[in-house]
Design an enzyme around this catalytic site. Structure first.
Site, PDB file in Angstrom:
ATOM      1  N   GLN A  82       1.063  -0.858  -0.195  1.00  0.00           N
ATOM      2  CA  GLN A  82      -0.160  -0.454  -0.236  1.00  0.00           C
ATOM      3  C   GLN A  82       0.644   1.579  -0.098  1.00  0.00           C
ATOM      4  OE1 GLN A  82      -3.099  -0.057  -0.942  1.00  0.00           O
ATOM      5  NE2 GLN A  82      -3.751  -1.796  -0.588  1.00  0.00           N
ATOM      6  N   SER A  83       1.828   1.495  -0.638  1.00  0.00           N
ATOM      7  CA  SER A  83       2.994   2.574  -0.815  1.00  0.00           C
ATOM      8  C   SER A  83       2.277   3.567  -1.235  1.00  0.00           C
ATOM      9  CB  SER A  83       3.812   2.089  -1.334  1.00  0.00           C
ATOM     10  OG  SER A  83       5.125   3.026  -2.090  1.00  0.00           O
TER      11      SER A  83
END
Ligand SMILES: *Cc1c(COP(=O)(O)O)cnc(C)c1O
Length: 347
Positions: A82-83
Site C-alpha cells: 500500500q505504498s
C-alpha cells in the site's frame, strides 16, 4: 543565504513540473485556541497529480526530470503493497510517458478479490506489479529480496536495449531529497507572508528523504526553526549519519555547500509502536481530533502518528505556550480505504 537566493539555486536544476505548487498553508484556528499555540498546516496532501497526492510528488519532480534526461523508458521503484510513494510514482510516470514497474513487499496481505486503496490505483494506472510475500520472514529481508529481483529484471531489460531508471524506496535519493529543500523554502516564504517564523515543524518520517530535505533547507537559509521528525518505523541510531550524507549530497546537487551534521536531526521513535502499518491508540485519537476540530483527514500509517507526536509535545509542555508550530501534512489518506488491519479504531 535568504529564501530568495535559495529559490534561485533551483532555477538551474532540471525539474519536471508535476502537481500544484505552492501547496496551501493555513492556520488551524480552533486547535490553536484549544492548545494555546499558533498551529499552522502545510497541505502537501494537495500536491496532485490526481486527487491522491502527497509528499512524494515534490521528490518526483526532480527524479522524473533525471529519468527523462537519461533517456529512460522504464521506472522501477519499491515499497509496501500500500505504498503511497509507489502509487505517486506510477501517476508521475504516466504523466511523463514512462513505464512504471513496482516491486512491493507484502506486510499486510492484500486480498486479490478485493483490491483496495493504493494497490487498486496502481492497477487502474496499469503499473507492472510484482508482490514479494512470504509469511514469517522479516520485512527487511523481503525488501532486500525485492531489490535483488528488480535488479535482475532491469539487467534483462537493459540487455534488450531498454533503459531503466531505479528509484529507491520513498524516492529518498539525493535527487529526490532536493525537492524538500525547495519545499522548506516554499513554506518559509508562506510563513513570512503571514508574518511569523515557525518555531517547530512536525512531520512523519519513513525513508527519511523528507527530513533530509527539510533539514538541508533549514540549514541552507540559516533558520532557527526546529524540525521534529516523528518516525513511523524503527530506525537505528546510525540513521542520522546516513541522513546527513543524504542532505549534503542533495545540497551539492542543487549547487550549494554541504552544511548538515547528524545532530541537526531530531528523530523521535516514541510514537510509531507497535510498528509500520500497525495502528496505535494515540494516532487514532489524533486522527479523530483533527477531523472533529478542523474537518481535515489524516492517515493511520504516517500523518496520524506524526500528529500524535505533535499533540503530545504540546500537551506535555515540551513546547512552550504561544509557539508557532507547523504540521506538515504529507498526504496518505488513501490508507483509510486499505485493509482494515491498517485502519485502527476510528469509529
Ligand atoms: C512517504 C511518506 C512519508 C515519509 O516520507 P519519507 O521521505 O519517506 O520519510 C510521510 N507521510 C506520508 C503520507 C508518506 O507517504
Amino acid at each position: 543565504m535568504d529564501i530568495g537566493e535559495a529559490k534561485l539555486l533551483f532555477s538551474r536544476v532540471p525539474k519536471e513540473k508535476l502537481g500544484f505548487f505552492p501547496t496551501p498553508f493555513h492556520k488551524l484556528n480552533r486547535l490553536s485556541e484549544e492548545l494555546d499555540v499558533n498551529l499552522y498546516i502545510k497541505r502537501d496532501d494537495f500536491t496532485g497529480i490526481g486527487l491522491f497526492g502527497g509528499n512524494k510528488i515534490r521528490k518526483l519532480q526532480y527524479l522524473m526530470a533525471d529519468a527523462k534526461a537519461k533517456g529512460c523508458e522504464y521506472v522501477f521503484t519499491y515499497g509496501a503493497v500500500q505504498s503511497n510513494h509507489a502509487m505517486q510514482t506510477v501517476t508521475a510516470c504516466r504523466r511523463c510517458g514512462l513505464k512504471p514497474v513496482l516491486y512491493l513487499v507484502s506486510i499486510v496481505k492484500p486480498d486479490e478479490h478485493d483490491v483496495r486503496s493504493n494497490l487498486l490505483l496502481d492497477k487502474i494506472l496499469g503499473a507492472e506489479i510484482h508482490i514479494i510475500e512470504e509469511s514469517g520472514i522479516d520485512t527487511e529481508i523481503l525488501e532486500e529480496r525485492s531489490i535483488e529481483l528488480a535488479k535482475e529484471h532491469m539487467r534483462k531489460l537493459e540487455v534488450e536495449g531498454h533503459k531503466c531508471y531505479d528509484i529507491p524506496m520513498g524516492g529518498a535519493s539525493y535527487i529526490g531529497t532536493a525537492g524538500f529543500i525547495e519545499g522548506f523554502a516554499e513554506m518559509m516564504e508562506q510563513a513570512a507572508e503571514e508574518g511569523f517564523v515557525p518555531d517547530y515543524v512536525f512531520h512523519g518520517t519513513g525513508t527519511g528523504g523528507t527530513a533530509a530535505g527539510l533539514v538541508a533547507g533549514r540549514n541552507l537559509i540559516e533558520s532557527r526553526t526546529k524540525i521534529i521528525s516523528i518516525n513511523v518505523s524503527y530506525k537505528p541510531e546510525s540513521f542520522s549519519d546516513k541522513m546527513a550524507v543524504l542532505s549534503n549530497n542533495a545540497l551539492e546537487y542543487i549547487g550549494a555547500k554541504p552544511c548538515v551534521k547528524a545532530d541537526d536531526f531530531m528523530f523521535d521513535l516514541n510514537y510509531y509502536a507497535p510498528g509500520y502499518e500497525i495502528p496505535n491508540v494515540g494516532a487514532s485519537s489524533a486522527i479523530k481530533r483533527l477531523a472533529m476540530n478542523e474537518g481535515i483527514i489524516i492517515d493511520p500509517v504516517y500523518t496520524g502518528k506524526a500528529f500524535y507526536g505533535l499533540l503530545d509535545y504540546i500537551e506535555s509542555g515540551k513546547i512552550a505556550k504561544g509557539s508557532n508550530v507547523v504540521f506538515w501534512h504529507t498526504g496518505g489518506a488513501t490508507a483509510l480505504f486499505a485493509e482494515k488491519e491498517i485502519l485502527g479504531e476510528l469509529y
